[in-house]
Design a protein around this motif. Structure first.
Motif, short mmCIF file in Angstrom:
data_model
loop_
_atom_site.label_atom_id
_atom_site.label_comp_id
_atom_site.label_asym_id
_atom_site.label_seq_id
_atom_site.Cartn_x
_atom_site.Cartn_y
_atom_site.Cartn_z
N ASP A 1 -1.85 -9.53 -7.41
CA ASP A 1 -2.20 -8.01 -7.58
C ASP A 1 -3.72 -8.20 -7.86
N TRP B 1 -0.54 -7.59 -3.73
CA TRP B 1 0.74 -6.85 -3.95
C TRP B 1 0.18 -5.52 -4.25
N THR B 2 0.91 -4.48 -3.82
CA THR B 2 0.35 -3.21 -4.02
C THR B 2 1.81 -2.26 -4.23
N SER B 3 1.69 -1.27 -4.90
CA SER B 3 2.70 -0.28 -5.10
C SER B 3 3.46 -0.04 -4.06
N GLY B 4 4.81 -0.16 -4.01
CA GLY B 4 5.81 0.11 -2.71
C GLY B 4 5.90 -1.08 -1.83
N LYS C 1 7.44 -4.11 -0.62
CA LYS C 1 8.53 -4.68 -0.88
C LYS C 1 8.57 -6.29 -0.77
#
Length: 68
Positions: free
Chosen positions: A35, A53-56, A58
């Motif tokens: 992230d 890596w981002t929110s949401g 998978k």
């Protein structure tokens, strides 16, 4: 792999070099998800496939992105 086991932290080049040696694969075959943009850029400069890596996001989708 925990950075302490290598004696270096991301985004240091030594971290990526030692991690690559321990994994035993060519750098171009290693996928890296993080992230922190500086860590992603350092991984890419070392030859790893890297994404942020981002929110949401998978995990299965992130892993699939490495195979394209």
């Amino acid at each position: 792999m925990h950075p302490a086991a290598l004696g270096h932290q991301k985004p240091a080049t030594e971290f990526f070099r030692l991690a690559t040696e321990r994994v035993g694969l060519p750098a171009s075959e290693i996928g890296f998800i993080d992230d922190v943009e500086a860590n992603i850029e350092a991984a890419r400069q070392f030859g790893w496939k890297a994404m942020q890596w981002t929110s949401g996001l998978k995990l299965q989708d992130a892993i699939a992105a490495f195979s394209t």
